[in-house]
Design a protein around this motif. Structure first.
Motif, mmCIF file in Angstrom:
data_model
loop_
_atom_site.group_PDB
_atom_site.id
_atom_site.type_symbol
_atom_site.label_atom_id
_atom_site.label_comp_id
_atom_site.label_asym_id
_atom_site.label_seq_id
_atom_site.Cartn_x
_atom_site.Cartn_y
_atom_site.Cartn_z
ATOM 1 N N LEU A 1 0.835 -1.212 0.000
ATOM 2 C CA LEU A 1 0.000 0.000 0.000
ATOM 3 C C LEU A 1 0.866 1.257 0.000
ATOM 4 O O LEU A 1 0.523 2.255 -0.645
ATOM 5 N N ARG A 2 1.978 1.182 0.707
ATOM 6 C CA ARG A 2 2.869 2.344 0.737
ATOM 7 C C ARG A 2 3.453 2.600 -0.646
ATOM 8 O O ARG A 2 3.507 3.731 -1.106
ATOM 9 N N SER A 3 3.859 1.522 -1.323
ATOM 10 C CA SER A 3 4.461 1.706 -2.649
ATOM 11 C C SER A 3 3.424 2.188 -3.651
ATOM 12 O O SER A 3 3.762 2.851 -4.616
ATOM 13 N N LYS A 4 2.155 1.847 -3.424
ATOM 14 C CA LYS A 4 1.092 2.369 -4.276
ATOM 15 C C LYS A 4 0.773 3.827 -3.970
ATOM 16 O O LYS A 4 0.116 4.514 -4.749
ATOM 17 N N GLY A 5 1.217 4.303 -2.826
ATOM 18 C CA GLY A 5 0.918 5.670 -2.433
ATOM 19 C C GLY A 5 -0.389 5.823 -1.689
ATOM 20 O O GLY A 5 -0.898 6.929 -1.528
ATOM 21 N N ASP A 6 -0.950 4.721 -1.214
ATOM 22 C CA ASP A 6 -2.221 4.800 -0.492
ATOM 23 C C ASP A 6 -2.035 5.015 0.995
ATOM 24 O O ASP A 6 -2.958 5.382 1.697
#
Lengths: 128, 128
Positions: free
Chosen positions: A52-57
């Motif tokens: 989720l962090r790498s997706k920017g969420d």
DNA sequence: ATATTTGCAAATAATTTGCACGTAA
DNA sequence: TTACGTGCAAATTATTTGCAAATAT
């Protein structure tokens, strides 16, 4: 740990984050899942948070003890947080004065600003 | 781990910090001591850093990976840091605009500010 | 003399990883 | 069907701790 498969663990973890708008550690999320009778392993919590962090969420924050904590928060518009020391409630704070600070750093130190972290700690309105 | 005994390990660790005005991890300090043929255990490095921090002689910072890093820097006057991404050089930055920010947080969010962290990242004059 | 610090090795605690199995596409 | 995700247990890594020996006062 890259593709956007929609799986039950991912939905359940996102659900916990959605229900709790403050920074949570992997262990706290794992505990919340257990209480909801959702059997998700701690490693999956970690992997999903990274996903989720790498997706920017999700935004990551290191707390005072150096533990990673996470909160749903798309950083589309760069901003900072006012964090209540009592309840953990987080409000967004924009950084309007940054341009002046950048100019001042360049003039006084010859420092070329290209990033910054700011955090404001205190007591939110409902905890006073 | 409290009294102010002047011991060789403490002097050697302080020496490393004095020689290197940037944030160093316990492991980096330990390595520097080895290179100087100073035999000090890693646990003593940790204990001494905590001792110096509690005395207020040293500032602790969690780096991007969540590791603790330390720098000689008495926070007598509250201030922040401009950290060069290239060489790690640290310059002090005062926080003059904070009063206005506190007022704005109180007015818009009802948030009572009592602490803050700010970090400025970029490139220092000698690394441009 | 005696209170404190140190070194070493073992203990913690958060996070990551390898791999066989399960699941979304 | 097959590429990806998950669970489990084991590995890794930073940090802390217990204790006997060394050192500062």
């Amino acid at each position: 740990m890259r593709a956007d498969y929609v799986t039950r663990p991912r939905e359940q973890i996102a659900g916990v984050l959605r229900a709790e708008p403050r920074f949570l550690s992997a262990a706290e999320i794992h505990r919340a899942l257990e209480q909801a009778s959702a059997r998700v392993s701690l490693s999956t919590v970690y992997r999903t948070l990274e996903y989720l962090r790498s997706k920017g969420d999700v935004t990551e924050r290191l707390d005072e003890a150096g533990e990673s904590t996470f909160m749903l928060c798309e950083p589309a518009h760069h901003h900072h947080h006012a964090i209540c020391r009592v309840c953990g409630r987080v409000d967004d704070v924009s950084c309007a004065a940054l341009g002046q600070i950048a100019e001042s750093l360049r003039a006084t130190l010859g420092f070329e600003l290209d990033g910054h972290n700011m955090e404001f700690l205190g007591t939110c309105r409902s905890c006073r």
